[in-house]
Scaffold this active site. Structure first.
Site, short mmCIF file in Angstrom:
data_model
loop_
_atom_site.label_atom_id
_atom_site.label_comp_id
_atom_site.label_asym_id
_atom_site.label_seq_id
_atom_site.Cartn_x
_atom_site.Cartn_y
_atom_site.Cartn_z
CE LYS A 62 -3.95 -2.27 2.06
NZ LYS A 62 -4.53 -2.61 0.82
CB CYS A 63 4.26 1.73 -0.59
SG CYS A 63 5.64 2.86 -0.77
N GLY A 64 3.19 4.21 -2.34
CA GLY A 64 3.28 4.85 -3.65
C GLY A 64 4.29 4.17 -4.56
#
Length: 183
Positions: free
Chosen positions: A36-38
């Site tokens: 759930k990271c850029g």
């Protein structure tokens, strides 16, 4: 791989005991990953890198970690489902570990001690960007963020360290991998 790094106990994402000795003789790109990271789209490039170079001896090793803004909250089963259904990941994945802070896994202790500095300048810009947004970060030489990369040569030495923002197709990373594969 160096004896110390090679013998550190690990668990695969499906709970089986492992060590990096299982990949002795290969060039390993060790990456702390998050769903759930850029930077999560790097999974696609990491998988392409693995598929393009595995026959030459490259293995990408993914280590899910929840150290940075809780960007890997899932269970191992959820992580596997996400990685395979979203990015068709086939490279080896390991059980979730801590890669920074007081509870840092011994593997990451060894990697950071072996290579405290990054081979690129991408970390400085990212550090400034995170700091400007008041996002808490660990001090140098700790892991900066998700998707930091360590290149471990066939002989077990930690050959290079790359910042999280270094894409899997970055020319400097590709050159380091090519050099390690040719050694």
């Amino acid at each position: 791989m160096s004896t110390k790094i090679q013998t550190i106990p690990l668990k695969t994402i499906d709970g089986k005991p492992a060590t990096l000795a299982d990949y002795a003789g290969s060039v390993a790109l060790v990456v702390n990953v998050a769903s759930k990271c850029g930077l999560t789209p790097q999974y696609e490039g990491l998988e392409r890198l693995y598929r393009d170079h595995k026959d030459q001896g490259l293995v990408v090793l993914g280590f899910p970690a929840n150290n940075f803004l809780a960007q890997e909250p899932g269970t191992e089963d959820e992580i596997v489902h996400f990685c395979t259904s979203t990015y068709d990941v086939t490279f080896p994945m390991f059980a979730k570990i801590s890669v920074a802070g007081e509870d840092r896994h011994p593997l990451y202790d060894a990697l950071v001690k072996a290579k405290p500095e990054r081979a690129d300048n991408a970390g400085s810009a990212m550090r400034e960007r995170l700091t400007s947004k008041n996002i808490p970060i660990y001090p140098e030489p700790e892991i900066l963020w998700n998707f930091e990369k360590f290149l471990v040569a066939r002989n077990g030495t930690v050959a290079a360290r790359f910042s999280p923002g270094t894409a899997p197709d970055d020319p400097a990373l590709l050159a380091a991998i090519k050099e390690a594969l040719n050694d």
